[in-house]
Design a protein around this motif. Structure first.
Motif, PDB file in Angstrom:
ATOM      1  N   GLY A  90      46.480  14.422  -3.587  1.00 18.94           N
ATOM      2  CA  GLY A  90      46.977  12.854  -3.835  1.00 18.94           C
ATOM      3  C   GLY A  90      48.123  12.093  -3.985  1.00 18.94           C
ATOM      4  N   GLU A  91      49.478  12.927  -4.976  1.00 13.65           N
ATOM      5  CA  GLU A  91      49.907  12.523  -5.256  1.00 13.65           C
ATOM      6  C   GLU A  91      51.138  12.250  -4.398  1.00 13.65           C
ATOM      7  N   GLY A  92      50.971  13.132  -2.782  1.00 17.73           N
ATOM      8  CA  GLY A  92      51.675  12.806  -1.913  1.00 17.73           C
ATOM      9  C   GLY A  92      50.722  12.905  -0.737  1.00 17.73           C
ATOM     10  N   ASP A  93      52.093  13.246   0.762  1.00 19.58           N
ATOM     11  CA  ASP A  93      50.984  13.651   1.875  1.00 19.58           C
ATOM     12  C   ASP A  93      50.410  14.733   1.525  1.00 19.58           C
ATOM     13  N   PRO A  94      49.935  15.578   2.467  1.00 19.01           N
ATOM     14  CA  PRO A  94      49.065  17.227   2.652  1.00 19.01           C
ATOM     15  C   PRO A  94      50.685  18.103   2.658  1.00 19.01           C
ATOM     16  N   PRO A  95      49.689  19.308   1.942  1.00 15.97           N
ATOM     17  CA  PRO A  95      50.312  20.422   1.681  1.00 15.97           C
ATOM     18  C   PRO A  95      51.511  20.638   3.057  1.00 15.97           C
ATOM     19  N   LYS A  96      52.741  21.166   2.897  1.00 20.55           N
ATOM     20  CA  LYS A  96      53.323  20.480   3.998  1.00 20.55           C
ATOM     21  C   LYS A  96      53.685  22.813   4.340  1.00 20.55           C
ATOM     22  N   LEU A  97      53.344  23.397   4.568  1.00 18.99           N
ATOM     23  CA  LEU A  97      54.653  24.987   5.569  1.00 18.99           C
ATOM     24  C   LEU A  97      55.781  24.498   5.748  1.00 18.99           C
ATOM     25  N   SER A  98      56.165  25.384   5.061  1.00 19.41           N
ATOM     26  CA  SER A  98      57.947  25.647   5.358  1.00 19.41           C
ATOM     27  C   SER A  98      58.046  26.513   7.088  1.00 19.41           C
ATOM     28  N   ALA A  99      59.154  25.931   7.314  1.00 20.70           N
ATOM     29  CA  ALA A  99      59.325  26.620   8.645  1.00 20.70           C
ATOM     30  C   ALA A  99      59.680  27.843   8.534  1.00 20.70           C
ATOM     31  N   ALA A 100      59.384  29.061   7.379  1.00 23.80           N
ATOM     32  CA  ALA A 100      59.506  30.513   7.121  1.00 23.80           C
ATOM     33  C   ALA A 100      57.968  30.943   7.263  1.00 23.80           C
ATOM     34  N   GLN A 101      57.195  29.903   6.810  1.00 22.47           N
ATOM     35  CA  GLN A 101      55.528  30.210   6.369  1.00 22.47           C
ATOM     36  C   GLN A 101      54.689  29.999   8.054  1.00 22.47           C
ATOM     37  N   LEU A 102      55.075  29.084   8.782  1.00 22.61           N
ATOM     38  CA  LEU A 102      54.864  28.999  10.148  1.00 22.61           C
ATOM     39  C   LEU A 102      55.312  30.085  11.205  1.00 22.61           C
ATOM     40  N   GLU A 103      57.055  30.563  11.197  1.00 19.05           N
ATOM     41  CA  GLU A 103      57.116  31.358  11.883  1.00 19.05           C
ATOM     42  C   GLU A 103      56.991  32.648  11.162  1.00 19.05           C
ATOM     43  N   THR A 104      56.081  33.091  10.077  1.00 21.76           N
ATOM     44  CA  THR A 104      55.567  34.097   9.612  1.00 21.76           C
ATOM     45  C   THR A 104      54.208  34.198  10.649  1.00 21.76           C
ATOM     46  N   TYR A 105      52.894  33.583  10.544  1.00 17.86           N
ATOM     47  CA  TYR A 105      52.367  32.923  11.127  1.00 17.86           C
ATOM     48  C   TYR A 105      51.871  33.044  12.381  1.00 17.86           C
ATOM     49  N   VAL A 106      53.347  32.762  13.235  1.00 15.48           N
ATOM     50  CA  VAL A 106      53.427  32.933  14.974  1.00 15.48           C
ATOM     51  C   VAL A 106      53.461  34.458  15.253  1.00 15.48           C
ATOM     52  N   ASN A 107      54.348  34.408  14.729  1.00 20.74           N
ATOM     53  CA  ASN A 107      54.818  35.945  14.672  1.00 20.74           C
ATOM     54  C   ASN A 107      53.426  37.179  14.395  1.00 20.74           C
ATOM     55  N   SER A 108      52.778  37.243  13.211  1.00 24.50           N
ATOM     56  CA  SER A 108      51.361  37.644  13.150  1.00 24.50           C
ATOM     57  C   SER A 108      50.227  37.445  13.829  1.00 24.50           C
ATOM     58  N   ALA A 109      50.061  35.987  14.950  1.00 17.44           N
ATOM     59  CA  ALA A 109      49.622  35.225  15.615  1.00 17.44           C
ATOM     60  C   ALA A 109      49.752  36.071  17.470  1.00 17.44           C
ATOM     61  N   GLY A 110      50.967  36.728  17.707  1.00 23.05           N
ATOM     62  CA  GLY A 110      52.216  37.577  18.146  1.00 23.05           C
ATOM     63  C   GLY A 110      51.973  36.477  19.246  1.00 23.05           C
ATOM     64  N   ARG A 111      52.739  34.884  18.749  1.00 23.09           N
ATOM     65  CA  ARG A 111      53.319  33.785  19.188  1.00 23.09           C
ATOM     66  C   ARG A 111      52.633  33.752  20.472  1.00 23.09           C
ATOM     67  N   ASN A 112      50.910  34.189  20.389  1.00 22.75           N
ATOM     68  CA  ASN A 112      50.220  32.727  21.007  1.00 22.75           C
ATOM     69  C   ASN A 112      49.969  31.627  20.941  1.00 22.75           C
ATOM     70  N   VAL A 113      49.193  31.397  22.424  1.00 21.17           N
ATOM     71  CA  VAL A 113      49.141  30.197  22.997  1.00 21.17           C
ATOM     72  C   VAL A 113      48.624  29.014  21.282  1.00 21.17           C
ATOM     73  N   ASP A 114      47.704  29.464  20.994  1.00 21.65           N
ATOM     74  CA  ASP A 114      47.238  29.214  19.597  1.00 21.65           C
ATOM     75  C   ASP A 114      48.572  28.344  18.392  1.00 21.65           C
ATOM     76  N   SER A 115      48.901  29.371  18.374  1.00 28.54           N
ATOM     77  CA  SER A 115      49.287  29.805  16.801  1.00 28.54           C
ATOM     78  C   SER A 115      51.062  28.236  17.354  1.00 28.54           C
ATOM     79  N   LEU A 116      50.988  29.082  18.629  1.00 23.00           N
ATOM     80  CA  LEU A 116      52.242  28.142  18.442  1.00 23.00           C
ATOM     81  C   LEU A 116      52.379  26.274  18.246  1.00 23.00           C
ATOM     82  N   LEU A 117      50.929  26.549  19.030  1.00 23.23           N
ATOM     83  CA  LEU A 117      50.420  24.931  19.332  1.00 23.23           C
ATOM     84  C   LEU A 117      50.365  24.014  17.607  1.00 23.23           C
TER      85      LEU A 117
END
Length: 358
Positions: free
Chosen positions: A79-106
């Motif tokens: 409530g103090e701001g917008d929803p938590p924002k994932l950092s670029a590093a966190q997103l890249e880690t997630y995408v790589n862990s998922a094998g850069r599949n279509v779901d993770s990229l989207l």
């Protein structure tokens, strides 16, 4: 109402409290859940603020919890701001862990707004309908959107959303008759915007960054958008004018065809899983009797008000419950899962039946 609440809260409130006479914002970056309409998500800060003043999970540093707290505390932090924002590093880690599949990229594209992820998805998965949908949403040129939607139609021929978006693009180009024909071709087809997969993918991205199950589900739910439903309000105005034109010309058969299309559009959008979609469906129902002052039309409008008020009452109660500790985190997990499976309104009913005192 706090003037700094999320724009969708304002849009929904106007929609609900002015007899459905709303002007829905044409942009698509609006959250759609009951949660998003709650005071707990009032925006005192914008996404641009979520940088040095926030921790690695996107929460305000001054209020970042040092240990796991109740889910209600997490909601209050949001409530103090917008929803938590994932950092670029966190997103890249997630995408790589998922094998850069279509779901993770989207998911990375939706959560991080980095078009490089969409570009990669288009290069690797050029025929995937979800990728094509995101590409079509990005286009500002109606003609170019039509080109992408034609490709999407060949990949998802039974998805009425393609016809709905194509009709809007044609209306934008001033081709009203062609747009109406395209809209009619969507009749009987579901409007699938891949909400479930989008929610699930976003949830996995937040979970990979260390969020609890309930936190990940809420954060992902808040990131969902319903641009097609929201933008259909403008198309509804086009249909009213088209119908009135036929009536003025004495072409009652064509006018009735427009009425049928209006009712079908109301049903298709109203069948959506989110309360916002059901409310927009009611808007389209009311447009059918716009200008009709007969007793029958008055009865239809009164029925719309009753259904609208019931939806709003349930959604508001759930929003208030999220700010308290009355419901354990485990049941919020169940609530979000039920929302994905059965729709937001059904999940609201389940929660309110289980906790009737609230």
């Amino acid at each position: 109402m706090n003037p700094r609440k999320n724009r969708l809260i304002l849009a929904a409130a106007v929609l609900l409290l002015t007899a459905l006479g709303i002007i829905l914002i044409s942009r698509g970056d609006h959250p759609v859940s009951s949660v998003a309409r709650a005071d707990i998500l009032s925006g005192k800060k914008t996404r641009s603020d979520l940088s040095e003043s926030h921790d690695e999970r996107g929460m305000p540093r001054s209020r970042a919890p040092k240990v796991r707290q109740e889910f209600s505390n997490f909601v209050k932090l949001m409530g103090e701001g917008d929803p938590p924002k994932l950092s670029a590093a966190q997103l890249e880690t997630y995408v790589n862990s998922a094998g850069r599949n279509v779901d993770s990229l989207l998911a990375a594209f939706r959560l991080g707004k980095d078009e490089a992820y969409l570009k990669e998805a288009l290069e690797k998965f050029p025929h995937n309908p979800q990728v094509l949908l995101e590409a079509a949403r990005m286009g500002n040129d109606p003609a170019k959107r039509l080109e992408i939607l034609d490709r999407m139609r060949s990949e998802a021929p039974g998805n009425g959303l393609v016809d709905l978006m194509s009709a809007k693009a044609l209306f934008d180009l001033g081709k009203d008759e062609e747009a109406f024909a395209r809209l009619r071709s969507s009749a009987g087809k579901p409007l699938d915007d891949f909400t479930r997969s989008s929610w699930q993918n976003g949830e996995e991205a937040y979970a990979s960054a260390g969020y609890s199950a309930a936190e990940a589900k809420l954060s992902s739910m808040y990131s969902l958008t319903k641009p097609e439903a929201i933008q259909s309000r403008g198309m509804g105005d086009k249909l009213v004018k088209l119908r009135q034109g036929y009536e003025a010309a004495g072409d009652h058969e064509s006018a009735e065809m427009v009425v049928s299309a209006q009712l079908e559009l109301a049903r298709q959008i109203g069948d959506g899983a989110c309360v916002v979609e059901k409310l927009v469906g009611l808007v389209h129902e009311k447009m059918v009797v716009k200008g009709d002052e007969s007793p029958e039309a008055d009865e239809i409008r009164a029925d719309i008000v009753l259904r609208r008020d019931a939806l709003v009452a349930s959604a508001n109660k759930v929003s208030e419950m999220m700010k308290s500790t009355a419901v354990p985190e485990s049941d919020w997990v169940n609530y979000f899962d039920r929302t994905k499976l059965f729709g937001e309104n059904a999940a609201n009913d389940w929660l309110l039946e289980k906790y009737p005192q609230h």
